[in-house]
Scaffold this active site. Structure first.
Site, PDB file in Angstrom:
ATOM      1  N   TRP A   1      -6.191   2.247   7.949  1.00 20.88           N
ATOM      2  CA  TRP A   1      -4.763   1.881   8.000  1.00 20.88           C
ATOM      3  C   TRP A   1      -4.172   2.468   9.285  1.00 20.88           C
ATOM      4  O   TRP A   1      -4.432   3.630   9.604  1.00 20.88           O
ATOM      5  CB  TRP A   1      -4.050   2.453   6.763  1.00 20.88           C
ATOM      6  CG  TRP A   1      -2.564   2.240   6.740  1.00 20.88           C
ATOM      7  CD1 TRP A   1      -1.892   1.105   7.076  1.00 20.88           C
ATOM      8  CD2 TRP A   1      -1.558   3.202   6.369  1.00 20.88           C
ATOM      9  NE1 TRP A   1      -0.538   1.289   6.906  1.00 20.88           N
ATOM     10  CE2 TRP A   1      -0.303   2.565   6.482  1.00 20.88           C
ATOM     11  CE3 TRP A   1      -1.615   4.522   5.940  1.00 20.88           C
ATOM     12  CZ2 TRP A   1       0.892   3.205   6.186  1.00 20.88           C
ATOM     13  CZ3 TRP A   1      -0.425   5.171   5.642  1.00 20.88           C
ATOM     14  CH2 TRP A   1       0.816   4.513   5.767  1.00 20.88           C
TER      15      TRP A   1
ATOM     16  N   ASP B   1      -7.156   7.585  -0.858  1.00 22.71           N
ATOM     17  CA  ASP B   1      -5.827   6.999  -0.675  1.00 22.71           C
ATOM     18  C   ASP B   1      -5.814   5.686  -1.455  1.00 22.71           C
ATOM     19  O   ASP B   1      -6.534   4.758  -1.108  1.00 22.71           O
ATOM     20  CB  ASP B   1      -5.588   6.749   0.821  1.00 22.71           C
ATOM     21  CG  ASP B   1      -4.201   6.163   1.077  1.00 22.71           C
ATOM     22  OD1 ASP B   1      -3.435   5.987   0.113  1.00 22.71           O
ATOM     23  OD2 ASP B   1      -3.897   5.874   2.255  1.00 22.71           O
TER      24      ASP B   1
ATOM     25  N   LYS C   1       3.364  -1.181  -3.498  1.00 14.55           N
ATOM     26  CA  LYS C   1       2.866  -2.542  -3.639  1.00 14.55           C
ATOM     27  C   LYS C   1       2.753  -2.953  -5.107  1.00 14.55           C
ATOM     28  O   LYS C   1       3.167  -4.045  -5.478  1.00 14.55           O
ATOM     29  CB  LYS C   1       1.482  -2.687  -2.972  1.00 14.55           C
ATOM     30  CG  LYS C   1       1.355  -1.993  -1.628  1.00 14.55           C
ATOM     31  CD  LYS C   1       1.993  -2.771  -0.513  1.00 14.55           C
ATOM     32  CE  LYS C   1       2.399  -1.909   0.639  1.00 14.55           C
ATOM     33  NZ  LYS C   1       1.574  -1.544   1.673  1.00 14.55           N
TER      34      LYS C   1
END
Ligand SMILES: Cc1ncc(COP(=O)(O)O)c(C=O)c1O
Length: 394
Positions: free
Chosen positions: A128, A209, A244
């Site tokens: 990311w 994560d 999300k």
């Protein structure tokens, strides 16, 4: 004093959003920004969230400060969501509410620096695009391990395992729990087992994560690797986000869970992490966490949320197949099957930066520079145009 500063170039993704907004073409397509979109191109508020917000509006008694670790009920609920109700590690896990997944990553960085400042944290190549600035910027020493094979468009599992076997014992390895950002390629269960074996054997500290729980294969399915690791390792970090899977992006909801060797160490870790929070943002925002906590503890709302999340997951899978099928028609000489089998919102298209630029300038199709697409931007209406445009630039 401030004259000494120089202006920075705009953040790449914010620049892309601005360019897309200013593009007057009606058939423009946004595959850049990292939010879920429905088939109408909207990022709606979930019905379960709306109901929980109404409940909170009617029942919340105070807006007084919470503690630095946030609401203990939220923390317990998040811990169960990730580790399961019956984790044998539960006595040695401590969880702190945080401002989004990013906030929990930052607190984890602070904790790592306090516990062992000279340790290295290994991140996947690629990862990311905020991992390196966020964790490295906080002062943590970073290294990379191989992850994605851009030619074969798959996981470099052999190189990954080989590198893991050479990482010094005690170092930390950051894995994406599911829906790897930016590639969408996750290890299979068997590959996770191989990874876990080396992590255990070499005494590495896994840091997971998980920003997309429920968007790959299911709410429980997506945390199997975390649950299995928690049973096998003495220490572990888990940074989670509700941006999300609850659609609460701007409300900033996340959690940091820390697995320690025993319950006594866990208490020490909790006190240290709480003090790190105190020195950064003092206390986390409450509203989004209250929404999540209410949804997860109310059986009807929880079922409604799981159904809405299931719809998002199924839509992502179906737009992936739709794109692969359309590309088979328009560009039969090229293989895009990796997009169909990947998880979550992101995939690499596998095109050059020049082709990415041509898609933007000639066709109004926007994506990040390395050709990362957010498949949530694809709809039944734009997929044909998208596949034709990609074929034209190839
Ligand atoms: C892998 C990964 N980790 C963490 C985050 C941070 O999420 P949040 O918006 O909750 O800070 C994201 C968001 O895109 C992400 O993709």
């Amino acid at each position: 004093m401030f004259e000494s500063l120089t202006a920075l170039p705009p953040d790449a993704i914010l620049k892309l959003i601005g360019e897309h907004q200013n593009d007057a073409r009606e058939n423009k397509v946004d595959l850049g920004v990292g939010v879920y979109r429905d088939e109408h191109g909207q990022t709606p508020i979930l019905a379960a969230v709306k109901k929980a917000e109404r409940y909170i509006l009617d029942h919340q008694q105070t807006k007084a400060y919470t503690g630095s670790a946030g609401d203990p009920v939220f923390n317990e609920t998040m811990q169960d969501l990730i580790f399961g109700d019956h984790s044998s590690a539960s006595g040695r896990i401590t969880t702190l509410q945080s401002p989004g997944g990013s906030g929990s990553l930052r607190v984890a960085a602070g904790l790592i620096l306090r516990a062992k400042a000279d340790v290295s944290l290994w991140v996947s190549d690629p990862t990311w695009n905020n991992h390196v600035p966020l964790l490295g910027g906080a002062g943590v020493q970073l290294e990379t391990y191989p992850y994605y094979d851009a030619d074969k468009k798959c996981l470099r599992i052999d190189a990954l395992l080989e590198t893991l076997s050479t990482i010094p014992s005690g170092d930390i390895v950051l894995f994406h729990g599911c829906c790897h950002n930016p590639t969408g390629i996750d290890p299979s269960s068997e590959q996770w087992r191989q990874i876990a074996d080396i992590v255990v054997e070499r005494g590495l500290l896994p840091f997971i994560d998980i920003a997309y729980q429920g968007l790959a294969n299911g709410i429980d399915e997506d945390v199997q690797a975390i649950r299995q690791l928690a049973e096998r390792v003495p220490e572990m970090l888990v940074s989670s986000s509700c941006s999300k899977n609850f659609g609460l992006y701007r409300d900033r909801v996340g959690a940091l869970s820390i697995v320690s060797s025993d319950a006594d160490v866990s208490q020490i870790v909790y006190s240290q992490a709480s003090q790190i929070v105190r020195t950064i943002y003092s206390v986390p925002p409450d509203h989004g966490a209250a929404v999540v906590s209410h949804i997860l503890r109310d059986p009807d709302l929880r079922a409604q949320w799981a159904a809405e999340l299931g719809e998002m997951r199924e839509r992502l899978k179906s737009v992936r197949s739709m794109l692969v099928e359309a590309l088979q028609e328009t560009a039969p000489a090229h293989d895009f099957s990796h997009i169909g089998s990947a998880n979550g919102m992101f995939s690499y298209l596998g095109i050059s930066p020049q082709q990415v630029t041509r898609l933007k300038t000639d066709f109004g199709i926007y994506m990040e520079g390395f050709g990362r697409i957010n498949v949530a931007g694809i709809t039944a209406k734009n997929v044909g145009y998208l596949a034709e445009s990609i074929a034209r630039v190839l």
